[in-house]
Design an enzyme around this catalytic site. Structure first.
Site, PDB file in Angstrom:
ATOM      1  N   ARG A 100       2.051 -66.239  16.284  1.00  0.00           N
ATOM      2  CA  ARG A 100       2.783 -64.987  16.036  1.00  0.00           C
ATOM      3  C   ARG A 100       2.952 -64.865  14.529  1.00  0.00           C
ATOM      4  NH1 ARG A 100       8.037 -62.261  18.848  1.00  0.00           N
ATOM      5  NH2 ARG A 100       6.385 -61.805  20.341  1.00  0.00           N
ATOM      6  N   HIS A 127      -0.166 -56.473  20.146  1.00  0.00           N
ATOM      7  CA  HIS A 127       0.621 -57.401  20.969  1.00  0.00           C
ATOM      8  C   HIS A 127      -0.062 -57.459  22.343  1.00  0.00           C
ATOM      9  CE1 HIS A 127       3.749 -59.890  22.267  1.00  0.00           C
ATOM     10  NE2 HIS A 127       4.796 -59.096  22.229  1.00  0.00           N
ATOM     11  N   GLN A 130       1.725 -58.711  25.652  1.00  0.00           N
ATOM     12  CA  GLN A 130       2.723 -57.794  26.203  1.00  0.00           C
ATOM     13  C   GLN A 130       2.065 -56.764  27.116  1.00  0.00           C
ATOM     14  OE1 GLN A 130       6.235 -57.785  25.600  1.00  0.00           O
ATOM     15  NE2 GLN A 130       6.067 -56.470  27.366  1.00  0.00           N
ATOM     16  N   ASP A 217       9.834 -49.194  22.640  1.00  0.00           N
ATOM     17  CA  ASP A 217       9.874 -50.469  21.904  1.00  0.00           C
ATOM     18  C   ASP A 217      10.926 -50.269  20.813  1.00  0.00           C
ATOM     19  OD1 ASP A 217       9.286 -52.840  20.546  1.00  0.00           O
ATOM     20  OD2 ASP A 217       7.335 -52.171  19.799  1.00  0.00           O
ATOM     21  N   CYS A 257       9.516 -53.334  26.237  1.00  0.00           N
ATOM     22  CA  CYS A 257       8.967 -54.682  26.028  1.00  0.00           C
ATOM     23  C   CYS A 257      10.047 -55.677  25.648  1.00  0.00           C
ATOM     24  CB  CYS A 257       7.869 -54.640  24.978  1.00  0.00           C
ATOM     25  SG  CYS A 257       8.416 -54.011  23.389  1.00  0.00           S
ATOM     26  N   ARG A 285       5.256 -61.715  31.618  1.00  0.00           N
ATOM     27  CA  ARG A 285       4.641 -62.353  30.447  1.00  0.00           C
ATOM     28  C   ARG A 285       4.115 -63.733  30.832  1.00  0.00           C
ATOM     29  NH1 ARG A 285       6.113 -60.797  25.401  1.00  0.00           N
ATOM     30  NH2 ARG A 285       4.443 -62.218  24.845  1.00  0.00           N
TER      31      ARG A 285
HETATM   32  N1   CP Z   1       8.522 -58.715  23.946  1.00  0.00           N
HETATM   33  C1   CP Z   1       8.437 -59.820  23.191  1.00  0.00           C
HETATM   34  O1   CP Z   1       7.379 -60.195  22.668  1.00  0.00           O
HETATM   35  O2   CP Z   1       9.619 -60.482  23.057  1.00  0.00           O
HETATM   36  P1   CP Z   1       9.932 -61.657  22.029  1.00  0.00           P
HETATM   37  O3   CP Z   1       9.887 -61.066  20.643  1.00  0.00           O
HETATM   38  O4   CP Z   1      11.310 -62.122  22.398  1.00  0.00           O
HETATM   39  O5   CP Z   1       8.926 -62.737  22.174  1.00  0.00           O
HETATM   40  N1  NVA Z   2       7.177 -53.862  17.765  1.00  0.00           N
HETATM   41  C1  NVA Z   2       8.070 -54.983  17.927  1.00  0.00           C
HETATM   42  C2  NVA Z   2       7.758 -55.747  19.158  1.00  0.00           C
HETATM   43  C3  NVA Z   2       8.740 -56.827  19.501  1.00  0.00           C
HETATM   44  C4  NVA Z   2       8.339 -57.609  20.702  1.00  0.00           C
HETATM   45  C5  NVA Z   2       7.994 -55.879  16.692  1.00  0.00           C
HETATM   46  O1  NVA Z   2       6.892 -56.085  16.179  1.00  0.00           O
HETATM   47  O2  NVA Z   2       9.036 -56.358  16.251  1.00  0.00           O
END
Ligand code: CP
Ligand code: NVA
Length: 298
Positions: A100, A127, A130, A217, A257, A285
């Site tokens: 990530r 993502h 997701q 989101d 999400c 997930r």
């Molecule tokens: N939706 C999602 O990716 O959640 P987190 O940021 O908690 O991993």
């Molecule tokens: N768009 C958001 C998604 C979080 C799961 C971010 O990147 O923070």
């Protein structure tokens, strides 16, 4: 499929296979195939996470492997060691990586230099994990996505929106991006996608009309905190509230999400009323990622 770096790279057939396998793994959770027996998988996170981290740690264990969580800030990466050098070290010691981070090019570079199966656990651009979980949720709640209309409301140029756009382009369902001008998908990106399945609509009421799914989101994605005040002001009309829900199809489902900021992108009432679907998404997930890993290593 060696890596899972984006929805862009997946074929419709591969997406179908992952979602179908995810449903099977969900049904038989106690009997997960031990495809990762004896393997170590690194989880390298440069951004916060609850769902992604937990679902990968649990999922990798359920598949027989050992996850190793590492915060990028505590690694030499955080002090400037290049991703490609970290990748070459990891490639000699672990069997797979879940990353990530910010730049999509970093996960691509990691995959190339490490030579091990690599998963994008969220970048600024996509993502994919997701959206695979969300597709499973839609299949389980609505029987599938064929002929369905999904509306993504809010920051239409964020990672989750972009993965949705690729999913619509690949799978052929209708996607409406309900967003103000400043947060509509980037023109160069849309040119790259080249699809007739995605429509951008500035008027939120028109955006949700006829939709089977309302999706949102956070308005302030990780890394965009400096723009918070502006974003909250401009995106306010796109909050999923009772008015927007009533303007969609009668049995429309509401998806998020997560994490959710009540009073911003969604009201507390709508969030609680649709919590069943929203927390299914979170649970899915686990199953979707396990399915993706099985397909990557088998
Ligand atoms: N939706 C999602 O990716 O959640 P987190 O940021 O908690 O991993
Ligand atoms: N768009 C958001 C998604 C979080 C799961 C971010 O990147 O923070």
């Amino acid at each position: 499929m060696k890596n899972l770096l984006s929805i862009e790279e997946l074929t419709a057939k591969e997406i179908e296979k992952i979602v179908t396998l995810a449903a099977e793994l969900k049904k038989n959770r106690a009997k997960s195939p031990q495809v990762l027996a004896g393997q170590f998988w690194a989880l390298i996170f440069n951004k916060s996470s609850t769902r992604t981290r937990v679902s990968f740690e649990v999922g990798i264990r359920e598949l027989g492997g050992s996850p190793m969580f590492m915060s990028g800030a505590d690694m030499q990466l955080g002090r400037g060691e290049p991703a490609k050098d970290t990748a070459r070290v990891m490639g000699r010691m672990v069997h797979g990586a879940v990353i990530r981070t910010y730049a999509q090019t970093d996960v691509e570079e990691f995959a190339r230099f490490s030579g091990i199966p690599t998963i994008n656990a969220l970048t600024d651009e996509e993502h994919p994990c997701q959206i695979l979980a969300d597709l499973l949720t839609i299949r389980q709640r609505l029987g599938g996505w064929k002929g369905k209309r999904v509306c993504f409301l809010g920051d239409g140029d964020c990672n989750v929106a972009r993965s949705w756009i690729w999913a619509a382009a690949k799978l052929g369902f209708e996607l409406v991006i309900g967003a103000p001008k400043a947060f509509q998908p980037d023109a160069a990106f849309m040119k790259r996608v080249r699809t007739k399945h995605v429509r951008v609509e500035e008027n939120p009421l028109k955006a949700v009309a006829g939709c089977d799914v309302l999706y949102t989101d956070v308005w302030v994605s990780m890394g965009k905190e400096a723009e918070s005040a502006d974003r909250i002001k401009v995106l306010a009309p796109y909050q999923i509230d009772d008015v927007l829900v009533s303007a969609a199809k009668k049995k429309a489902i509401v998806m998020h999400c997560l994490p959710a900021y009540r009073g911003k992108e969604i009201t507390n009432d709508v969030m609680e009323e649709h919590a069943g679907v929203i927390f299914d998404q979170a649970e899915n997930r686990l199953h979707a990622q396990k399915a993706a890993i099985v397909r990557m290593v088998s």
